[in-house]
Design a protein around this motif. Structure first.
Motif, PDB file in Angstrom:
ATOM      1  N   ALA A 133     -19.360 -55.998  -1.937  1.00 54.91           N
ATOM      2  CA  ALA A 133     -20.593 -56.784  -1.736  1.00 54.91           C
ATOM      3  C   ALA A 133     -20.483 -57.750  -0.558  1.00 54.91           C
ATOM      4  O   ALA A 133     -21.480 -58.328  -0.133  1.00 54.91           O
TER       5      ALA A 133
ATOM      6  N   TYR B  27     -24.884 -53.268  -6.296  1.00 54.53           N
ATOM      7  CA  TYR B  27     -23.586 -53.438  -5.637  1.00 54.53           C
ATOM      8  C   TYR B  27     -22.481 -52.714  -6.416  1.00 54.53           C
ATOM      9  O   TYR B  27     -21.559 -52.149  -5.836  1.00 54.53           O
ATOM     10  N   ARG B  28     -22.609 -52.736  -7.723  1.00 53.69           N
ATOM     11  CA  ARG B  28     -21.609 -52.048  -8.546  1.00 53.69           C
ATOM     12  C   ARG B  28     -21.673 -50.535  -8.321  1.00 53.69           C
ATOM     13  O   ARG B  28     -20.635 -49.854  -8.246  1.00 53.69           O
TER      14      ARG B  28
ATOM     15  N   ARG C  41     -17.806 -65.798   0.754  1.00 60.05           N
ATOM     16  CA  ARG C  41     -17.973 -64.749   1.766  1.00 60.05           C
ATOM     17  C   ARG C  41     -18.894 -65.239   2.885  1.00 60.05           C
ATOM     18  O   ARG C  41     -19.690 -66.170   2.688  1.00 60.05           O
TER      19      ARG C  41
ATOM     20  N   ASP D 176     -17.390 -64.314  -4.089  1.00 60.28           N
ATOM     21  CA  ASP D 176     -18.854 -64.337  -3.935  1.00 60.28           C
ATOM     22  C   ASP D 176     -19.353 -65.626  -3.274  1.00 60.28           C
ATOM     23  O   ASP D 176     -20.343 -65.618  -2.555  1.00 60.28           O
TER      24      ASP D 176
ATOM     25  N   SER E  39     -29.713 -56.812  -9.560  1.00 58.22           N
ATOM     26  CA  SER E  39     -29.246 -56.453  -8.207  1.00 58.22           C
ATOM     27  C   SER E  39     -27.742 -56.220  -8.182  1.00 58.22           C
ATOM     28  O   SER E  39     -27.240 -55.450  -7.362  1.00 58.22           O
ATOM     29  N   GLY E  40     -27.014 -56.856  -9.102  1.00 55.78           N
ATOM     30  CA  GLY E  40     -25.566 -56.642  -9.181  1.00 55.78           C
ATOM     31  C   GLY E  40     -25.243 -55.186  -9.493  1.00 55.78           C
ATOM     32  O   GLY E  40     -24.229 -54.650  -9.032  1.00 55.78           O
TER      33      GLY E  40
ATOM     34  N   VAL F  79     -15.873 -54.769  -6.750  1.00 53.43           N
ATOM     35  CA  VAL F  79     -17.261 -54.961  -6.319  1.00 53.43           C
ATOM     36  C   VAL F  79     -17.473 -56.159  -5.387  1.00 53.43           C
ATOM     37  O   VAL F  79     -18.282 -56.081  -4.457  1.00 53.43           O
ATOM     38  N   SER F  80     -16.742 -57.244  -5.598  1.00 54.71           N
ATOM     39  CA  SER F  80     -16.980 -58.410  -4.737  1.00 54.71           C
ATOM     40  C   SER F  80     -16.590 -58.123  -3.297  1.00 54.71           C
ATOM     41  O   SER F  80     -17.260 -58.568  -2.362  1.00 54.71           O
TER      42      SER F  80
ATOM     43  N   ARG G 105     -27.006 -63.005  -6.734  1.00 56.51           N
ATOM     44  CA  ARG G 105     -26.301 -64.154  -6.166  1.00 56.51           C
ATOM     45  C   ARG G 105     -27.070 -64.750  -4.983  1.00 56.51           C
ATOM     46  O   ARG G 105     -26.891 -65.907  -4.641  1.00 56.51           O
ATOM     47  N   ASP G 106     -27.889 -63.931  -4.335  1.00 58.66           N
ATOM     48  CA  ASP G 106     -28.564 -64.362  -3.094  1.00 58.66           C
ATOM     49  C   ASP G 106     -30.060 -64.101  -3.174  1.00 58.66           C
ATOM     50  O   ASP G 106     -30.712 -63.947  -2.149  1.00 58.66           O
TER      51      ASP G 106
ATOM     52  N   ARG H 235     -24.707 -55.123   2.321  1.00 56.02           N
ATOM     53  CA  ARG H 235     -25.739 -56.095   1.941  1.00 56.02           C
ATOM     54  C   ARG H 235     -27.080 -55.734   2.577  1.00 56.02           C
ATOM     55  O   ARG H 235     -28.126 -55.805   1.935  1.00 56.02           O
TER      56      ARG H 235
ATOM     57  N   ARG I 138     -13.917 -63.128  -8.693  1.00 53.95           N
ATOM     58  CA  ARG I 138     -15.252 -62.746  -8.205  1.00 53.95           C
ATOM     59  C   ARG I 138     -16.052 -63.974  -7.760  1.00 53.95           C
ATOM     60  O   ARG I 138     -16.690 -63.973  -6.716  1.00 53.95           O
TER      61      ARG I 138
HETATM   62  O1   DC Z   1     -24.024 -59.662 -11.466  1.00 58.20           O
HETATM   63  P1   DC Z   1     -22.794 -58.741 -11.440  1.00 58.20           P
HETATM   64  O2   DC Z   1     -21.570 -59.358 -11.982  1.00 58.20           O
HETATM   65  O3   DC Z   1     -23.070 -57.396 -12.028  1.00 58.20           O
HETATM   66  O4   DC Z   1     -22.546 -58.506  -9.871  1.00 58.20           O
HETATM   67  C1   DC Z   1     -21.526 -57.677  -9.408  1.00 58.20           C
HETATM   68  C2   DC Z   1     -21.020 -58.179  -8.074  1.00 58.20           C
HETATM   69  O5   DC Z   1     -22.004 -57.966  -7.063  1.00 58.20           O
HETATM   70  C3   DC Z   1     -20.656 -59.657  -8.018  1.00 58.20           C
HETATM   71  O6   DC Z   1     -19.276 -59.823  -7.867  1.00 58.20           O
HETATM   72  C4   DC Z   1     -21.331 -60.199  -6.816  1.00 58.20           C
HETATM   73  C5   DC Z   1     -22.130 -59.090  -6.227  1.00 58.20           C
HETATM   74  N1   DC Z   1     -23.540 -59.421  -6.072  1.00 58.20           N
HETATM   75  C6   DC Z   1     -23.928 -59.943  -4.873  1.00 58.20           C
HETATM   76  O7   DC Z   1     -23.103 -60.165  -4.005  1.00 58.20           O
HETATM   77  N2   DC Z   1     -25.241 -60.195  -4.631  1.00 58.20           N
HETATM   78  C7   DC Z   1     -26.151 -59.953  -5.583  1.00 58.20           C
HETATM   79  N3   DC Z   1     -27.435 -60.200  -5.321  1.00 58.20           N
HETATM   80  C8   DC Z   1     -25.755 -59.442  -6.841  1.00 58.20           C
HETATM   81  C9   DC Z   1     -24.428 -59.198  -7.064  1.00 58.20           C
END
Ligand code: DC
Length: 226
Positions: free
Chosen positions: A104, A38-39, A188, A185, A34-35, A100-101, A131-132, A110, A181
């Motif tokens: 996101a 967001y990226r 927020r 993260d 899922s990251g 990215v943070s 993350r969520d 979101r 980050r």
């Molecule tokens: O897992 P990653 O490092 O590729 O994620 C990139 C950014 O995306 C990270 O800083 C937090 C955000 N992210 C998020 O807020 N929620 C998610 N489910 C996945 C990633």
């Protein structure tokens, strides 16, 4: 056989995607990073030089983003495509990592990503890392794993990965990015990084990838067979 959803959350650079990919392969499930979504969104905003405070422009831009995951037939890995282009490599660059943070943390971003993630998981058989995932995307996931590792171990691992692409990168830069980050993260307002109450913690500071994978696969099989 019963299919379940597996949510893997945790701090940056804990090896979540690696483990999620291994689990999905072993169980013949779909793996979603899922990251990467967001990226890719952050990459689009950078390309369009969007002002992150301009909510109207952000809503409009989200309407122009089409994301999908497609299997790379050479590696067998699921890679992210944005508007017809494979952006799997581009989204790993430092410029994206540094923005990215903030991207996101935007509510509309979101909502856009979570809606797509929930759609992908509606028929089960998905391993998703982020993350969520256990708290917001799949609060009903049968197995939730919260991954963590000592910060120096995480910096070392990410440095190895990034220096292969960018030989000029320093460990200090990697550490600063990782810590910033993690801070953004977890603090927020909208669905911050937090362990779901029913998640199992996996600290892999001293585990080999094989050891942690075996542990997670055992947990998954227990849930599938219960
Ligand atoms: O897992 P990653 O490092 O590729 O994620 C990139 C950014 O995306 C990270 O800083 C937090 C955000 N992210 C998020 O807020 N929620 C998610 N489910 C996945 C990633």
């Amino acid at each position: 056989m019963k299919k379940i959803n597996i949510a893997i959350d945790g701090w940056s650079s804990c090896g979540k995607s690696t483990m999620a990919r291994q689990l999905a392969k072993a169980l013949n499930y779909i793996f979603i990073d899922s990251g990467a979504m967001y990226r890719a969104i952050a990459l689009y905003f950078i390309q369009q030089k969007l002002d992150l405070n301009d909510h109207i422009a952000i809503e409009k831009a989200l309407g122009n983003i089409s994301l999908s995951f497609q299997k790379n037939i050479q590696t067998g890995n699921n890679e992210i495509w944005m508007n017809g282009e494979n952006v799997e490599q581009l989204i790993r660059e430092m410029e994206v990592a540094s923005k990215v943070s903030a991207v996101a943390a935007i509510k509309a971003v979101r909502a856009f990503a979570v809606a797509q993630q929930q759609l992908i998981g509606k028929n089960k058989g998905v391993v998703m890392d982020g993350r969520d995932i256990g708290t917001t995307v799949f609060p009903e996931a049968e197995l939730k794993i919260f991954m963590t590792a000592n910060v120096d171990v995480r910096v070392e691992r990410r440095f190895k990965e990034l220096s292969a692409i960018n030989p000029l990168i320093t460990t200090e830069e990697v550490k600063a990015n990782l810590q910033s980050r993690d801070h953004l993260d977890s603090t927020r307002e909208v669905s911050p990084l937090k362990k779901a109450e029913d998640a199992v913690v996996l600290d892999n500071s001293e585990l080999s990838p094989e050891e942690q994978f075996e542990m997670a696969l055992r947990w998954a099989n227990e849930k599938i067979n219960s």
